[in-house]
Enzyme design. Structure first.
Site, mmCIF file in Angstrom:
data_model
loop_
_atom_site.group_PDB
_atom_site.id
_atom_site.type_symbol
_atom_site.label_atom_id
_atom_site.label_comp_id
_atom_site.label_asym_id
_atom_site.label_seq_id
_atom_site.Cartn_x
_atom_site.Cartn_y
_atom_site.Cartn_z
ATOM 1 N N ARG A 73 -15.962 61.586 60.634
ATOM 2 C CA ARG A 73 -15.993 60.183 61.001
ATOM 3 C C ARG A 73 -16.992 59.488 60.106
ATOM 4 N NH1 ARG A 73 -17.621 58.352 67.042
ATOM 5 N NH2 ARG A 73 -19.683 58.782 66.228
ATOM 6 N N THR A 104 -17.949 52.966 58.948
ATOM 7 C CA THR A 104 -16.705 52.355 59.459
ATOM 8 C C THR A 104 -16.240 52.994 60.771
ATOM 9 O OG1 THR A 104 -15.289 53.953 58.334
ATOM 10 C CG2 THR A 104 -15.942 52.007 57.064
ATOM 11 N N ASP A 146 -24.607 65.330 68.694
ATOM 12 C CA ASP A 146 -23.625 65.583 67.630
ATOM 13 C C ASP A 146 -23.151 67.040 67.737
ATOM 14 O OD1 ASP A 146 -23.077 64.393 64.443
ATOM 15 O OD2 ASP A 146 -22.608 66.473 64.983
ATOM 16 N N ASP A 182 -23.460 69.303 64.533
ATOM 17 C CA ASP A 182 -24.855 69.644 64.223
ATOM 18 C C ASP A 182 -25.421 70.646 65.228
ATOM 19 O OD1 ASP A 182 -24.993 68.107 61.955
ATOM 20 O OD2 ASP A 182 -25.788 66.336 62.986
HETATM 21 C C1 PRP Z 1 -17.087 64.435 65.656
HETATM 22 C C2 PRP Z 1 -16.228 65.150 66.662
HETATM 23 C C3 PRP Z 1 -14.905 64.480 66.502
HETATM 24 C C4 PRP Z 1 -15.291 63.058 66.180
HETATM 25 C C5 PRP Z 1 -15.125 62.252 67.426
HETATM 26 O O1 PRP Z 1 -16.870 64.920 64.387
HETATM 27 O O2 PRP Z 1 -16.188 66.530 66.480
HETATM 28 O O3 PRP Z 1 -14.096 65.028 65.473
HETATM 29 O O4 PRP Z 1 -16.656 63.082 65.792
HETATM 30 O O5 PRP Z 1 -15.322 60.915 67.179
HETATM 31 P P1 PRP Z 1 -14.153 59.845 67.252
HETATM 32 O O6 PRP Z 1 -13.412 60.109 68.527
HETATM 33 O O7 PRP Z 1 -14.902 58.538 67.295
HETATM 34 O O8 PRP Z 1 -13.315 59.960 66.030
HETATM 35 P P2 PRP Z 1 -17.701 64.415 63.125
HETATM 36 O O9 PRP Z 1 -17.010 63.262 62.480
HETATM 37 O O10 PRP Z 1 -19.130 64.181 63.530
HETATM 38 O O11 PRP Z 1 -17.585 65.602 62.108
HETATM 39 P P3 PRP Z 1 -18.158 67.097 62.199
HETATM 40 O O12 PRP Z 1 -17.378 67.799 63.278
HETATM 41 O O13 PRP Z 1 -17.875 67.629 60.862
HETATM 42 O O14 PRP Z 1 -19.620 67.045 62.529
HETATM 43 N N1 URA Z 2 -19.165 62.988 67.650
HETATM 44 C C1 URA Z 2 -20.084 63.787 68.237
HETATM 45 O O1 URA Z 2 -20.348 64.893 67.749
HETATM 46 N N2 URA Z 2 -20.701 63.337 69.323
HETATM 47 C C2 URA Z 2 -20.421 62.148 69.882
HETATM 48 O O2 URA Z 2 -21.033 61.794 70.916
HETATM 49 C C3 URA Z 2 -19.457 61.342 69.268
HETATM 50 C C4 URA Z 2 -18.834 61.782 68.152
#
Ligand code: PRP
Ligand code: URA
Length: 210
Positions: A105, A109, A201, A204
């Site tokens: 994400r 944006t 997160d 993370d």
């Molecule tokens: C997180 C999570 C989802 C997304 C959710 O991933 O694992 O994929 O955010 O958010 P949304 O519903 O607003 O799209 P992230 O983009 O942080 O990537 P990562 O798993 O690589 O940390």
């Molecule tokens: N992605 C995450 O990992 N945590 C949140 O709360 C939202 C998006």
């Protein structure tokens, strides 16, 4: 309240989710618990898989007994955080094929950005379960669902740990036939579109990157 949304309120799932949410829980325990909750949720997600009767021989006699029939399962984690849910699913369904969709994400944006995709060649013959612990704005989940539909997928379910009402609304609006399985529906998204109270997160915390 929503159609096609299943909230897993089993005490074991709720107990483990509380420890997952706790900021003091480190990556090792976090990973173990995400895997355990995924395994418990897999039990519900697969509840309606069709069965057929086969004949087998027990040590005592021949008998009829049931096995899963029809479509086979495919699980599709959204990278990175969805990876934490794969082993729990595979423990219950070792024959499932695993596809991967890489999406992150964009922090400005908040739109999902694709960077990887590798799927089983026969996804149109499989019941697919998308894995992603967090359903926040719903952008990533909808992008993942559209990805699979564009490549011929028929049956798609979404399994997450924590959903925000905004994310559920978005998936319901664009993909009303996709069943959502979640362990919790939280209160709201903050200014950075993080789920509150949430767990922070997910990527993370799984991989210790912050
Ligand atoms: C997180 C999570 C989802 C997304 C959710 O991933 O694992 O994929 O955010 O958010 P949304 O519903 O607003 O799209 P992230 O983009 O942080 O990537 P990562 O798993 O690589 O940390
Ligand atoms: N992605 C995450 O990992 N945590 C949140 O709360 C939202 C998006």
């Amino acid at each position: 309240m929503w159609d096609n949304v299943y909230i897993m309120d089993h005490p074991l799932i709720q107990h483990k989710l509380t420890i997952i949410r706790d900021a003091r829980t480190g990556p090792k325990e976090f990973r173990e618990l995400v895997e355990e909750v995924s395994l418990l949720m897999a039990y519900e997600v697969t509840r309606n898989l069709p069965l057929e009767e086969v004949e087998i021989e027990t040590p005592l006699c021949r008998t009829k007994s049931k096995v899963i029939s029809g479509k086979k399962l495919g699980i599709v984690p959204i990278l990175r955080a969805g990876l934490g849910m794969v082993n729990g699913m595979l423990k219950l369904i070792p024959a499932a094929k695993v596809g991967h969709i890489g999406l992150y994400r964009d922090p400005e944006t908040l739109k999902p950005v694709e960077y990887y995709c590798k799927l089983p060649s026969d996804i149109n013959e499989r019941e697919l379960v998308i894995l992603d612990p967090m359903l926040a704005t719903g952008g990533s989940a909808c992008a993942g669902i559209e990805f699979l539909k564009d490549r011929g997928a028929g049956s798609i379910k979404l399994m997450c740990l924590i959903a925000a009402p905004e994310g559920i609304d978005k998936v319901r609006k664009h993909h009303p036939e996709v069943e959502i399985y979640t362990a919790a529906v939280d209160e709201y998204l903050n200014d950075h579109a993080y789920i509150v109270p949430g767990l922070g997160d997910a990527g993370d915390r799984l991989f210790g990157t912050k």
